[in-house]
Design a protein around this motif. Sequence first.
Motif, PDB file in Angstrom:
ATOM      1  N   GLN A 134       0.834  -1.210   0.000  1.00 41.70           N
ATOM      2  CA  GLN A 134       0.000   0.000   0.000  1.00 41.70           C
ATOM      3  C   GLN A 134       0.864   1.253   0.000  1.00 41.70           C
ATOM      4  OE1 GLN A 134      -2.734   0.385   3.275  1.00 41.70           O
ATOM      5  NE2 GLN A 134      -3.684   2.232   2.442  1.00 41.70           N
ATOM      6  N   SER A 135       1.911   1.242   0.799  1.00 41.37           N
ATOM      7  CA  SER A 135       2.802   2.396   0.854  1.00 41.37           C
ATOM      8  C   SER A 135       3.465   2.647  -0.492  1.00 41.37           C
ATOM      9  CB  SER A 135       3.857   2.175   1.938  1.00 41.37           C
ATOM     10  OG  SER A 135       4.756   3.261   1.998  1.00 41.37           O
ATOM     11  N   ASP A 146       2.187   6.101  -6.474  1.00 42.24           N
ATOM     12  CA  ASP A 146       1.727   6.126  -7.861  1.00 42.24           C
ATOM     13  C   ASP A 146       0.362   6.780  -8.027  1.00 42.24           C
ATOM     14  OD1 ASP A 146       4.025   4.660  -8.261  1.00 42.24           O
ATOM     15  OD2 ASP A 146       2.997   2.748  -8.545  1.00 42.24           O
ATOM     16  N   LEU A 147      -0.522   6.578  -7.055  1.00 42.59           N
ATOM     17  CA  LEU A 147      -1.890   7.081  -7.152  1.00 42.59           C
ATOM     18  C   LEU A 147      -2.559   6.938  -5.786  1.00 42.59           C
ATOM     19  CD1 LEU A 147      -3.961   4.409  -9.193  1.00 42.59           C
ATOM     20  CD2 LEU A 147      -2.198   3.955  -7.502  1.00 42.59           C
ATOM     21  N   PRO A 148      -3.723   7.576  -5.565  1.00 38.91           N
ATOM     22  CA  PRO A 148      -4.416   7.406  -4.282  1.00 38.91           C
ATOM     23  C   PRO A 148      -4.838   5.952  -4.073  1.00 38.91           C
ATOM     24  CG  PRO A 148      -5.268   9.311  -5.476  1.00 38.91           C
ATOM     25  CD  PRO A 148      -4.389   8.568  -6.443  1.00 38.91           C
ATOM     26  N   VAL A 149      -4.650   5.459  -2.850  1.00 45.00           N
ATOM     27  CA  VAL A 149      -4.953   4.062  -2.532  1.00 45.00           C
ATOM     28  C   VAL A 149      -5.767   3.994  -1.247  1.00 45.00           C
ATOM     29  CG1 VAL A 149      -4.030   1.770  -2.072  1.00 45.00           C
ATOM     30  CG2 VAL A 149      -2.801   3.310  -3.602  1.00 45.00           C
ATOM     31  N   VAL A 150      -6.873   3.255  -1.299  1.00 46.83           N
ATOM     32  CA  VAL A 150      -7.715   2.990  -0.129  1.00 46.83           C
ATOM     33  C   VAL A 150      -7.539   1.527   0.236  1.00 46.83           C
ATOM     34  CG1 VAL A 150     -10.090   2.887   0.730  1.00 46.83           C
ATOM     35  CG2 VAL A 150      -9.388   4.747  -0.800  1.00 46.83           C
ATOM     36  N   CYS A 151      -7.477   1.221   1.541  1.00 45.97           N
ATOM     37  CA  CYS A 151      -7.386  -0.170   1.969  1.00 45.97           C
ATOM     38  C   CYS A 151      -8.534  -0.493   2.919  1.00 45.97           C
ATOM     39  CB  CYS A 151      -6.049  -0.450   2.648  1.00 45.97           C
ATOM     40  SG  CYS A 151      -5.787  -2.198   3.046  1.00 45.97           S
ATOM     41  N   LEU A 167       0.174   1.399 -12.931  1.00 49.61           N
ATOM     42  CA  LEU A 167      -0.823   2.291 -12.349  1.00 49.61           C
ATOM     43  C   LEU A 167      -0.546   3.749 -12.692  1.00 49.61           C
ATOM     44  CD1 LEU A 167      -1.196   0.527  -8.892  1.00 49.61           C
ATOM     45  CD2 LEU A 167      -2.866   0.568 -10.758  1.00 49.61           C
ATOM     46  N   ARG A 168       0.560   3.987 -13.366  1.00 45.14           N
ATOM     47  CA  ARG A 168       0.872   5.288 -13.955  1.00 45.14           C
ATOM     48  C   ARG A 168       1.627   5.007 -15.252  1.00 45.14           C
ATOM     49  NH1 ARG A 168       5.181   8.084  -9.838  1.00 45.14           N
ATOM     50  NH2 ARG A 168       6.440   8.576 -11.680  1.00 45.14           N
ATOM     51  N   ARG A 210       4.633  -1.988 -11.655  1.00 44.34           N
ATOM     52  CA  ARG A 210       4.729  -2.636 -10.349  1.00 44.34           C
ATOM     53  C   ARG A 210       4.670  -4.152 -10.545  1.00 44.34           C
ATOM     54  NH1 ARG A 210       6.705   0.521  -6.249  1.00 44.34           N
ATOM     55  NH2 ARG A 210       5.782   2.616  -6.382  1.00 44.34           N
ATOM     56  N   MET A 211       5.594  -4.834  -9.869  1.00 47.92           N
ATOM     57  CA  MET A 211       5.718  -6.283  -9.963  1.00 47.92           C
ATOM     58  C   MET A 211       6.277  -6.764  -8.632  1.00 47.92           C
ATOM     59  SD  MET A 211       8.120  -8.349 -12.734  1.00 47.92           S
ATOM     60  CE  MET A 211       7.352  -7.523 -14.132  1.00 47.92           C
ATOM     61  N   SER A 212       5.997  -8.000  -8.272  1.00 50.90           N
ATOM     62  CA  SER A 212       6.570  -8.512  -7.035  1.00 50.90           C
ATOM     63  C   SER A 212       8.084  -8.638  -7.168  1.00 50.90           C
ATOM     64  CB  SER A 212       5.964  -9.870  -6.682  1.00 50.90           C
ATOM     65  OG  SER A 212       6.516 -10.892  -7.490  1.00 50.90           O
ATOM     66  N   ALA A 213       8.768  -8.640  -6.040  1.00 53.08           N
ATOM     67  CA  ALA A 213      10.220  -8.763  -6.052  1.00 53.08           C
ATOM     68  C   ALA A 213      10.646 -10.075  -6.704  1.00 53.08           C
ATOM     69  CB  ALA A 213      10.768  -8.665  -4.631  1.00 53.08           C
ATOM     70  N   ALA A 214       9.889 -11.155  -6.458  1.00 49.37           N
ATOM     71  CA  ALA A 214      10.219 -12.446  -7.070  1.00 49.37           C
ATOM     72  C   ALA A 214      10.067 -12.386  -8.583  1.00 49.37           C
ATOM     73  CB  ALA A 214       9.336 -13.548  -6.494  1.00 49.37           C
ATOM     74  N   GLY A 215       8.999 -11.750  -9.045  1.00 42.03           N
ATOM     75  CA  GLY A 215       8.796 -11.618 -10.480  1.00 42.03           C
ATOM     76  C   GLY A 215       9.875 -10.787 -11.128  1.00 42.03           C
TER      77      GLY A 215
END
Length: 303
Positions: free
Chosen positions: A68-69, A74-79, A250-251, A256-261
């Motif tokens: 989330q952080s 990149d953009l507004p995020v709601v959790c 997202l921009r 954005r990708m996981s560290a493993a990917g």
Amino acid sequence: MITRDPRAFVEFARGLAPDFGPACARAAFLVAPDGFALAEQSASDNAYMDLSVAVDPARASAQHRGLQSALAQDLPVVCFPGDPAAPDGLFPNNVFATGPGRLLVGRMRHPVRQREAERPDIRGFFSGLLGYEEIDLRRQPGVCELTGSAVIDRARGLAFAGLGERCDEAGARALHAALGLRGTLLFDLAAGEYHTNVVMSVLAGRALVVAPSGFADRAVADALAEIYAPHVLVLAPAQKAAFAGNCIALRPDRVRMSAAGAAALSAGQRTGLADAGFELAPVPLDEIEKAGGSLRCCVAEIY
């Protein structure tokens, strides 16, 4: 157009301008992995899950907060809070999707996931606060787990719907109509694949990440590459297994990708992303990936 003919679809797509809508979302929402656990029902058709693996709920929560952080850059995020009775709830993009002024509620295959669609807080956020029209696909024939089952090119108004246990033709047609898309290509996923967004991603309408081994017919993957050439990253099976295909822009200038990917990518593939105008921004998610999904699965876009 809704078709199973990849050649006809490529010719149709080539004639479209990227003017259907914004290529990237204006905001996103997540659901926290409260009570993180592996769902036995989901494991029945998700080869990326191993029920024998121990999970650490505290570590999953910490990684999700880190996600989330990162996305907030990149953009507004709601959790929204999670529900221990819905262990797959941290993957909300399967249950909810949006278009301009509308919220789609997906028809899920497994009962353990169907309860997620009942959440009054998420639905009320869109209907009551944002004034979105709700389109409940559970009232229509077919199964479609939304942007898990179908990868959508928002710039061109196209969907790539992989058919299998979690998406059938009727469900894909319902998604097409609900978003008012220009075209949807229907194709079969390879045996053992459960969602299209694990085997491919369209990045900001101008690049394609694709794992041909995830398609029942490789010719479909090759055809899709023609639409997005020269900005195409072709993934090997091991890279797909590392969730390199489960990525998102997202921009317009960041993936954005996981560290493993990200770690699974070759130097040439990283250069390919840079040549397409994307910075690669990985996020550690290995604990969450034990649940059979990765970064893109965690992100529900708001258009």
